[in-house]
Design a protein around this motif. Structure first.
Motif, PDB file in Angstrom:
ATOM      1  N   ARG A  34       5.894  17.757 -87.020  1.00  0.00           N
ATOM      2  CA  ARG A  34       5.958  19.219 -87.138  1.00  0.00           C
ATOM      3  C   ARG A  34       5.375  19.677 -88.466  1.00  0.00           C
ATOM      4  NH1 ARG A  34       9.293  22.661 -84.352  1.00  0.00           N
ATOM      5  NH2 ARG A  34      10.155  21.791 -82.452  1.00  0.00           N
ATOM      6  N   GLY A  59       5.302  26.417 -81.430  1.00  0.00           N
ATOM      7  CA  GLY A  59       4.158  26.423 -82.343  1.00  0.00           C
ATOM      8  C   GLY A  59       3.423  25.084 -82.391  1.00  0.00           C
ATOM      9  N   PRO A  60       4.139  23.953 -82.539  1.00  0.00           N
ATOM     10  CA  PRO A  60       3.447  22.659 -82.621  1.00  0.00           C
ATOM     11  C   PRO A  60       2.904  22.172 -81.277  1.00  0.00           C
ATOM     12  CG  PRO A  60       5.656  22.542 -83.571  1.00  0.00           C
ATOM     13  CD  PRO A  60       5.584  23.821 -82.818  1.00  0.00           C
ATOM     14  N   GLN A  65      11.659  28.050 -69.118  1.00  0.00           N
ATOM     15  CA  GLN A  65      10.536  27.201 -69.482  1.00  0.00           C
ATOM     16  C   GLN A  65      10.473  26.030 -68.522  1.00  0.00           C
ATOM     17  OE1 GLN A  65      11.674  27.046 -73.760  1.00  0.00           O
ATOM     18  NE2 GLN A  65       9.512  26.676 -74.122  1.00  0.00           N
ATOM     19  N   LYS A  81      21.515  22.505 -72.783  1.00  0.00           N
ATOM     20  CA  LYS A  81      21.518  22.716 -74.238  1.00  0.00           C
ATOM     21  C   LYS A  81      22.711  23.584 -74.586  1.00  0.00           C
ATOM     22  CE  LYS A  81      19.182  24.991 -78.056  1.00  0.00           C
ATOM     23  NZ  LYS A  81      17.986  25.622 -78.584  1.00  0.00           N
ATOM     24  N   THR A 110      18.307  19.638 -76.640  1.00  0.00           N
ATOM     25  CA  THR A 110      17.546  20.837 -76.993  1.00  0.00           C
ATOM     26  C   THR A 110      16.574  21.036 -75.845  1.00  0.00           C
ATOM     27  OG1 THR A 110      16.038  19.446 -78.258  1.00  0.00           O
ATOM     28  CG2 THR A 110      17.737  20.629 -79.498  1.00  0.00           C
ATOM     29  N   ILE A 111      15.903  22.180 -75.829  1.00  0.00           N
ATOM     30  CA  ILE A 111      14.951  22.415 -74.753  1.00  0.00           C
ATOM     31  C   ILE A 111      13.766  21.459 -74.899  1.00  0.00           C
ATOM     32  CG2 ILE A 111      13.355  24.089 -73.740  1.00  0.00           C
ATOM     33  CD1 ILE A 111      15.394  26.295 -74.458  1.00  0.00           C
ATOM     34  N   GLU A 112      13.196  21.423 -76.084  1.00  0.00           N
ATOM     35  CA  GLU A 112      12.095  20.493 -76.353  1.00  0.00           C
ATOM     36  C   GLU A 112      12.673  19.099 -76.611  1.00  0.00           C
ATOM     37  OE1 GLU A 112       9.076  21.487 -75.988  1.00  0.00           O
ATOM     38  OE2 GLU A 112       9.348  23.675 -76.057  1.00  0.00           O
TER      39      GLU A 112
END
Ligand code: XMP
Length: 513
Positions: free
Chosen positions: A299, A393-394, A434, A505, A509-511
């Motif tokens: 990140r 963002g990443p 998502q 979550k 986490t989602i990611e």
């Protein structure tokens, strides 16, 4: 026309409810703002509200430290609607009595009208379903106030005093489970307050365009495009206002979804004729990510390089004084910076003086996400951009576990495309917050044809959520998962297994990174 000349102040007694009420008011085409319950009546009057709504709140009006309101607010001559706690507060401060029942009412409850239901409930069924969430209730209406509805445990579930412009409902008209809730809000605005509804998409855009022109004058502005909804709508709006005085910078990190970069260029440069600096920086990002496997290190590497690349592009635009940002109203409320619209953003830009400062242009500052989407639509942005799901963002960098390489990005882009395409075909994309694919850093044995394979698995992640703070794994039908799985294995080289992530979550986490 001043589209905020009709203005509802939603007084916040507990953050959970206020935003939803403000959104419902805007759906009724009236501008709304959320304000703190600590404002004095004079401060409320200064904002020139056409109507006031008191939100619900978690406390009892009898509790120590309960949030009250300056009682002089009742003498401003502005109609007030209290919801749940707000209704109890109105009753309590105007000579009624709020008591604690043996039991509270939570969830779906039957409301019964008294003689037609008064101004707010007129024309709705004698018995109807409303959403309740309370322990205390108004047990005695204030003098001069008419009780217009009741439930089994709330004798004064709705009340009105036309003389003083006081209205209250114990139930929550803002939630969708209250069948006639929106009607109650609209009748309050139209019948009790005489408002017409000036907050329309066209008028929002016209007003924003005027404001941007007034702020920027003949200056020049920069806008970073990420491919996301907010920056896209902000850019389109500013472009409508100042045309070529705006330059957009789009950094393609090589970590975007399939065809996403192409779509941004197509939409903004070719269709809208926006001046666009398009930096294809994939090679630089892959070089920076070589050998990096630790999630935070990844990140950081992506974030730092992004700023450097953006600044290089920025340096190509001479003398830009303004930076466009897609800040939304919920960000403004959460940061508590209601009045701080003149913040300067500090950029230490290579090639520009160290103390170069931009004034921010934030044309979406007063809008909720659904309004931003509607504005984008009205401005002619394509559905693929306006309805786009949030994207980190990443980018795909945090959806590839372990080292990020161009080959892995390509594998993941195709798998991710299939997941989203199948979800859209099944008509599920609007219900899902998502949905995407993750490529882990492991391989497993399989058999395809008569051949042994040793390939990567793809993990499908799909979640439902309101705000990304909490999320649940989406109950996608098995048939849809099956199609995703077989298409991914057949169409994406190097993949021989598909798994579905069934973690909510928290704890996940989602990611994945
Ligand atoms: P997590 O994984 O923390 O993600 O549950 C919550 C939401 O934030 C998004 N996300 C990001 N968005 N920059 C962003 O703009 C980031 O670095 C970032 N990381 C996660 C994620 O996609 C989800 O919607």
């Amino acid at each position: 026309m001043d589209i905020t000349s009709e203005k509802v102040l939603v007084v916040d007694f507990g953050a959970q409810y206020a935003q939803l009420i403000a959104r419902r008011v805007r759906e009724a085409k009236v501008y709304s703002e959320i304000v703190s319950s600590s404002l004095s009546a004079a401060e409320i009057a200064e904002r020139k509200p056409s109507a006031i709504i008191f939100s619900g709140g978690p406390a009892s009006v009898h509790a120590e430290g309960a949030k009250l309101i300056d009682p002089a607010v009742y003498d401003l001559g502005v109609p007030i609607l209290g919801i749940c706690y707000g209704a109890q507060l109105i009753a309590q401060q105007n000579g009624g009595r709020v008591g604690r029942n043996d039991r509270g009412e939570y969830g779906r409850t039957t409301l019964r009208l008294n003689e037609g239901g008064g101004m707010l409930l007129a024309g709705t069924p004698e018995e109807q379903s409303v959403w309740m969430s309370h322990f205390d209730a108004v047990v005695e209406a204030p003098p001069g106030v008419t009780a217009t509805a009741s439930t089994a445990d709330a004798p004064v579930a709705a009340f009105e005093d036309h003389q003083r412009g006081l209205f209250g409902v114990q139930f929550h008209p803002e939630v969708m489970h209250t069948t006639h809730g929106q009607q109650v809000i609209e009748r309050f605005l139209r019948e009790a307050c005489g408002l017409h509804g000036t907050w329309t998409m066209r008028s929002i855009i016209d007003t924003a365009v005027d404001q941007i022109r007034a702020q920027v004058g003949d200056g020049t502005a920069l806008c970073g495009l990420s491919g996301g909804v907010d920056s896209a709508v902000a850019a389109a709006l500013v472009h409508r206002a100042i045309g070529d005085q705006l330059t957009c910078v789009f950094v393609d990190t090589g970590l975007m979804r399939l065809n996403e970069g192409e779509q941004v260029v197509e939409t903004f440069e070719r269709n809208f004729g926006v001046r666009l600096i398009h930096v294809e920086a994939g090679d630089r990002f892959f070089a920076a990510l070589a050998g990096v496997t630790e999630p935070e290190a990844k990140r950081r590497a992506i974030g730092e390089l992004f700023i450097r690349v953006f600044e290089d592009a920025e340096a190509q635009v001479e003398g830009a004084q303004f930076l466009v940002q897609g800040t939304l109203y919920p960000d403004v409320i959460e940061s508590g910076s209601e009045h701080a619209s003149t913040i300067k953003s500090h950029h230490n830009v290579g090639g520009l003086p160290d103390d170069m400062e931009f004034a921010l242009v934030e044309p979406l500052r007063s809008l909720f996400k659904d309004e931003v989407r509607a504005v984008g639509h009205e401005l002619g942005l394509p559905d693929e951009i306006v309805q786009r799901q949030p994207f980190p963002g990443p980018g795909l960098g945090v959806r590839i576990i372990g080292e990020v390489t161009p080959e892995k990005v390509e594998t993941l882009q195709y798998a991710d495309f299939i997941v989203r395409e199948e979800l859209a075909k099944a008509g599920l994309e609007r219900e899902i917050w998502q949905s995407f694919a993750v490529l882990p850093d492991i391989r497993s044995v399989g058999v395809m044809g008569d051949e042994r394979t040793y390939g990567y698995p793809i993990i499908i992640r799909a979640v439902t959520s309101e705000d990304a703070m909490t999320a649940d794994w989406a109950r996608i039908p098995y048939e849809v998962l099956e199609t995703m799985s077989s298409r991914i294995i057949n169409e994406v080289a190097g993949v021989n297994r598909v798994a579905y992530d069934i973690t909510s979550k928290p704890p996940g986490t989602i990611e994945w990174e």
